[in-house]
Design a protein around this motif. Structure first.
Motif, mmCIF file in Angstrom:
data_model
loop_
_atom_site.group_PDB
_atom_site.id
_atom_site.type_symbol
_atom_site.label_atom_id
_atom_site.label_comp_id
_atom_site.label_asym_id
_atom_site.label_seq_id
_atom_site.Cartn_x
_atom_site.Cartn_y
_atom_site.Cartn_z
ATOM 1 N N TYR A 1 0.828 -1.207 0.000
ATOM 2 C CA TYR A 1 0.000 0.000 0.000
ATOM 3 C C TYR A 1 0.861 1.255 0.000
ATOM 4 C CZ TYR A 1 -4.209 -2.721 0.452
ATOM 5 O OH TYR A 1 -5.243 -3.583 0.188
ATOM 6 N N GLN A 2 1.993 1.191 0.693
ATOM 7 C CA GLN A 2 2.880 2.356 0.715
ATOM 8 C C GLN A 2 3.439 2.637 -0.681
ATOM 9 O OE1 GLN A 2 5.573 1.420 3.891
ATOM 10 N NE2 GLN A 2 4.059 1.886 5.474
ATOM 11 N N ALA A 3 3.708 1.580 -1.438
ATOM 12 C CA ALA A 3 4.188 1.776 -2.811
ATOM 13 C C ALA A 3 3.119 2.481 -3.652
ATOM 14 C CB ALA A 3 4.580 0.439 -3.430
ATOM 15 N N LEU A 4 1.860 2.154 -3.423
ATOM 16 C CA LEU A 4 0.779 2.849 -4.145
ATOM 17 C C LEU A 4 0.654 4.301 -3.691
ATOM 18 C CD1 LEU A 4 -2.152 0.285 -4.393
ATOM 19 C CD2 LEU A 4 -0.568 0.992 -6.180
ATOM 20 N N ASP A 5 0.752 4.511 -2.375
ATOM 21 C CA ASP A 5 0.725 5.893 -1.856
ATOM 22 C C ASP A 5 1.781 6.728 -2.571
ATOM 23 O OD1 ASP A 5 -1.070 5.023 0.069
ATOM 24 O OD2 ASP A 5 0.356 5.089 1.738
ATOM 25 N N LYS A 6 2.973 6.167 -2.626
ATOM 26 C CA LYS A 6 4.112 6.885 -3.186
ATOM 27 C C LYS A 6 3.883 7.221 -4.664
ATOM 28 C CE LYS A 6 9.078 6.247 -3.263
ATOM 29 N NZ LYS A 6 10.141 5.230 -3.118
ATOM 30 N N ALA A 7 3.135 6.346 -5.352
ATOM 31 C CA ALA A 7 2.850 6.583 -6.774
ATOM 32 C C ALA A 7 1.656 7.510 -6.946
ATOM 33 C CB ALA A 7 2.594 5.249 -7.473
ATOM 34 N N GLY A 8 1.082 7.963 -5.822
ATOM 35 C CA GLY A 8 0.030 8.971 -5.908
ATOM 36 C C GLY A 8 -1.393 8.437 -5.880
ATOM 37 N N PHE A 9 -1.566 7.167 -5.571
ATOM 38 C CA PHE A 9 -2.920 6.612 -5.510
ATOM 39 C C PHE A 9 -3.508 6.809 -4.116
ATOM 40 C CE2 PHE A 9 -0.960 4.189 -8.949
ATOM 41 C CZ PHE A 9 -1.949 4.275 -9.929
ATOM 42 N N SER A 10 -4.776 7.186 -4.058
ATOM 43 C CA SER A 10 -5.482 7.245 -2.775
ATOM 44 C C SER A 10 -5.828 5.814 -2.345
ATOM 45 C CB SER A 10 -6.775 8.044 -2.926
ATOM 46 O OG SER A 10 -7.697 7.306 -3.740
ATOM 47 N N ARG A 11 -6.195 5.649 -1.074
ATOM 48 C CA ARG A 11 -6.593 4.315 -0.608
ATOM 49 C C ARG A 11 -7.863 3.847 -1.324
ATOM 50 N NH1 ARG A 11 -3.381 1.600 3.711
ATOM 51 N NH2 ARG A 11 -1.426 2.614 3.112
#
Lengths: 194, 194, 194, 194, 194, 194
Positions: free
Chosen positions: F142-152
């Protein structure tokens, strides 16, 4: 007719060598029944003696890992090896030793989703690597254990328990060893609710 | 400085319990050197005793499988588990016991391409299934052994040896146990050529 | 009757095209025997010519990786692919070129446990990734080679050798190509001990 | 700026050896563009020559398998190896040679669900085994080809093509070789519809 | 503070759309508690509605497979997918519906060693293939179901339940969905013993 | 005779419930043909309704991921699952929605080699983990997605689409669902070239 407990011969208690019989009677005295692994291995007395000597050296050792932690390693790696006998029997012992009716089922299915401390998670990560990819174990794996507070002596225990149950799981699976019905419910009902 | 034989402590002979030391001296007498597995397990005397009692019960047992066949199971399954110590050490013993300088390397790399009888092939197919997918062992696997002429007692031996080396391979890999240099050449030069 | 060296036809030397025969006689002159791969591929002269031209371009190239390093890549990846011919034949060449009687068996079973420099380990990690999961090779893999001191030209060599033996291992396995008995002992006995 | 066609150096045509340049100009003449594999391998002229000599020996050979069958092997095994260059480029050639705009995408994703004859299915089953588990190829696999009507000489072709593309797929994946845009649409529109 | 039941937002009942809330209150009425899957999916009402409509169409359908058989498919495939929520929750329902306190743990660990009829074994073999290797499902798999007495309509049910829980297991694992404590003990104590 | 579109019964439009028929006629109106998935699921109207309601909730949702991004997830995970119907049909939709004739083939074979932004790469890495190893999804993913700019909320969409197509791919593979011929060419020819 009850279901067979093994594909291999199961001797009668009266036909066993005295030390093997004594060991079995002692566990029956303590547990209230004879866990089938004792009967399923008894047709090979020398292997029986070595197996339980090894088991006790790892699982009943004083100091280091708690007994609940040791059982947790057994349940997690036996789940990964799809070993019904070991998951059911050691799942029962884990519930009793951890005084936690939920932990065994959690760890058997997916330890990553279980209610674990970070110490327990590090312990199971190492154990699973020994169980499933021991050829890849490296210094980095030991450093992760160091960081979680385990001594190198405890690291040996974690790995050796995973290794011993690699043996045990294979014996149980090859012989279709059947867990006793008694194990399924053990440790599930808190004492004060019974 | 010689390479370490284990990531874990290696006690000196003089510090060992008498029975452990005796066992080591006896093997040294016979082999001309001390195989490193004896030194690498000696820091845990109870596990040492159980390990070698189990090993001997399976590998030195009279009757049934020949000793060369037993070693062949060890080499094939240890190759599949990428265990350097067991492939090199038991490869040497296999060459000696089978009086065949080629068989160990063949079996370690790919038993399907080795110079095997159909009996040996059936034996290794069962052993590999116990080593790699014991959860799938079924009646059909036992019937294949029956057909190749193995008794159910010999079937136990095949599976139990594969299971014991599932333990042994994991201990060796987790401890980076190093095979003695002596093993690499053992059994490679026919006696009359030396 | 000697064991077959291939499932496919093995022509006689006298029936071969002159250039193919010359190549075979040259290797026999140098090695003292004809490695079976030359005989096993000779039924397809055009493929024979291309195979050995490609082999020589990668394995006999001047500069860059040492010849021992090139053979180390062959042995490690051929072990992973369970190719008996390539492990046994190139294991012999590796022992000779590295002047090390132990390294080939170590690398064939588990390169992670072999006596390697950190440069050699980085080289084999890249080679194994090309052999087993080339679809996942990424910039990070090249950076690991950079860090270990390899040029991009040497990176190509490492990967291309792993790729070429992906072909070679499959040809040997599909044809049940048999290694010559001579390979098993080559390079195992230090010169001054013979 | 166009996307790179390889992680490795791509020489200019004018800097190439005459035979390499001629080969490239010939394919450009025939196809209307230079497939990137020719440019991506040109920085290594000896490997370039061996690669295309091998390729032509297997793919342009007279007799035996049809050219469409050969391309079908390439597409199926390259799909399994997740090789973008080979699936896209040889998918185009397969559509053209089979005069079938659907077959390449079917075979690349899952040959078991493609519109195949039983002969083609047997061919791809053998090719996939060579590509993915050549160490397990056995007499039974050859018997399945016999039964489907393939000669042993054709069996070699099937396996050798799968083996050659094991090499090719790894080179393309390790170098991030990019398929030319032209390939994507080739052979998709029936001639009389254009 | 109780453990989180999901990584994602869990709305309060009062904030839900009336039909979603009604559905949840109905299950609470019947089960005595709200299974966490209802709360964990409620933040996406449209997906909630579709998920439970699909679930009910497969699991509550009249005729064909018994409800215990349907739950057995869920438990076996969820075990293979290491989905804690589905093994624990549907294990409970399976125990209740099969009136068998042992079957769920057996099937979750290794259905091959469970107390199954040959019909149930055939059913789970098909379900596991759909769960783990649907791309290889072929006519032979359907013939095995025919032979075990399943209609093609029942074959669809078996495969469709395995497919639906491929979705469900992934949602539960990605959201770390937590099974309610109530499920662990359900159906373990025979009614007349309580 | 045209090839079957499913192993299971395909009802005629006139025999369908009105809402199912309307849905099919609407898609035919829009697409110019009836995608076979509508016909192949129609024999189970309740499952049909739930399947398409779920599909639309995930794929037609306003906001968050673009429609092209959603289709990209479908194509990448369906390629990994070897689902011919979903790769071909959603590949067509991806080409149309991304206005990119190359992207679908790239993503289906190996998304790591496709022309992707770093955001798209992060999205597909998460989707592939949910598709292939959801039991290992952890906070780090999930942190990798956060870093790529995706919301939860977008993270849920990515995982839920991968999970839904885990279902869809299995239904298509178990029923040998055949993609319509129309899909293969859709979106390949830029409008102004036609």
């Amino acid at each position: 007719m009850p279901a067979a407990i093994s594909r291999f011969p199961v001797p009668e208690l009266k036909d066993l060598a005295p030390d093997v019989r004594s060991r079995i009677l002692a566990v029956q005295e303590k547990a209230g029944f004879v866990p089938n692994v004792f009967l399923a291995l008894a047709h090979r007395p020398d292997e029986f003696r070595a197996f339980f000597a090894y088991h006790d050296a790892l699982m009943e050792k004083e100091g280091g890992l708690t007994k609940a932690e040791r059982e947790m390693i057994v349940v997690a790696t036996s789940g990964a090896n799809q070993c019904q006998y070991c998951v059911v029997a050691h799942g029962a012992i884990l519930r009793v030793r951890a005084r936690n009716p939920l932990i065994a089922d959690q760890v058997a299915v997916n330890y990553r989703k279980a209610d674990l401390s970070s110490r327990e998670r590090a312990m199971l990560e190492f154990a699973m690597k020994v169980a499933l990819a021991a050829h890849e174990v490296s210094e980095a794996d030991y450093q992760a254990l160091d960081k979680a507070g385990f001594s190198r002596d405890e690291a040996w225990d974690i790995g050796a328990i995973a290794a011993f149950f690699a043996l045990s799981n294979r014996l149980a699976n090859m012989s279709s060893m059947r867990p006793n019905d008694e194990f399924y419910l053990m440790g599930r009902v808190p004492k004060d609710k019974k």
